[in-house]
Design a protein around this motif. Sequence first.
Motif, mmCIF file in Angstrom:
data_model
loop_
_atom_site.group_PDB
_atom_site.id
_atom_site.type_symbol
_atom_site.label_atom_id
_atom_site.label_comp_id
_atom_site.label_asym_id
_atom_site.label_seq_id
_atom_site.Cartn_x
_atom_site.Cartn_y
_atom_site.Cartn_z
ATOM 1 N N ARG A 1 0.843 -1.191 0.000
ATOM 2 C CA ARG A 1 0.000 0.000 0.000
ATOM 3 C C ARG A 1 0.882 1.245 0.000
ATOM 4 O O ARG A 1 2.092 1.148 0.179
ATOM 5 N N ARG A 2 0.240 2.399 -0.234
ATOM 6 C CA ARG A 2 1.005 3.641 -0.289
ATOM 7 C C ARG A 2 1.807 3.840 0.986
ATOM 8 O O ARG A 2 1.292 3.631 2.085
ATOM 9 N N ASN A 3 3.051 4.258 0.820
ATOM 10 C CA ASN A 3 3.951 4.533 1.940
ATOM 11 C C ASN A 3 4.111 3.337 2.880
ATOM 12 O O ASN A 3 4.385 3.505 4.063
ATOM 13 N N SER B 1 -0.427 1.140 -3.533
ATOM 14 C CA SER B 1 0.557 1.994 -4.188
ATOM 15 C C SER B 1 0.550 1.716 -5.689
ATOM 16 O O SER B 1 0.204 0.610 -6.121
ATOM 17 N N GLU B 2 0.958 2.675 -6.485
ATOM 18 C CA GLU B 2 1.125 2.407 -7.923
ATOM 19 C C GLU B 2 2.242 1.381 -8.146
ATOM 20 O O GLU B 2 2.296 0.732 -9.183
ATOM 21 N N HIS C 1 10.047 9.497 -6.730
ATOM 22 C CA HIS C 1 9.013 8.524 -7.083
ATOM 23 C C HIS C 1 8.291 9.075 -8.305
ATOM 24 O O HIS C 1 7.802 10.201 -8.288
#
Length: 283
Positions: free
Chosen positions: A187-189, A197-198, A268
């Motif tokens: 997941r993000r971060n 997350s991408e 990023h």
Amino acid sequence: MVNEIHAQPNRAAGLFGLALAFLASCTSLALASAPIPRAKPALPLEASAGLEPTTIPLPRAKPARPPAGDVGNAPPAPQRSWPKSAGAWPKAEVLAARTACERMLKGLDIIWRPDQPIGEPGGCGTPAPIAIAEVAQIRIDPPATVNCPFAAALHDWLSQSVQPLARKQMGAGVIGIRNASSYACRRRNNASRGKLSEHARANALDIAAFDFSRKAQITVAGGASGLLQKIGLSGKGNFMKAVRKSACTYFNTVLGPGTDRYHGDHFHVDLMKLRPGRFKMCR
Ligand SMILES: [Zn+2]
């Protein structure tokens, strides 16, 4: 289909070495994870665990360009072979993604290898990932696992912006970029909840440094190493600031030092989908 590989014979050995490095790493999806920042998979890669092992033919270096008029004798370009398994993805979706990928990357100066589908629809992964080892003559170290639209965007950014900026501001071309993280099911971060997350869609890359020679690099975290001046690089202007700004033309998210506590040592860049009302995020 080796149009992408512009290799002279003396370069072929190097590329072959690169290809061997590929082979060494292709048994594992860990290819995509790199040391900085440590991408701790928050979610299991269950869908990829059951895939049959595949032997993936390596991209071959293109022989020297035949003399004009000799095109008729040129050997036919070998076909790239994608792995047979569609994994947890519908076969039609995988085939469509692969066809689109071939079309998208045709003629681009990228050394890449098809990979097996990762993950599943709606979760982590992507139906037609590829591993990229060199983009626009710039080595990706270590090779990154990305989707094809991302690879094409990276190619355009590196060839149209990064390399011209490097020559103008540093007096030398970039020969490599440090891949700190590409595909990672998280997941993000690295949070335990929230949006994927991408990186989890193979749609992002973290860049920790730009290499100008074997010993000279500029890190995103710490600026230029002293060796840059030793080899005669000028370092005019702020190269890092310029490449970061230029990235926003090619990508939909660009983050780096100053954004937040998660991005102090890398850039990023990702191709987040821009739905209506959602704008590029470059900060
Ligand atoms: Zn990232």
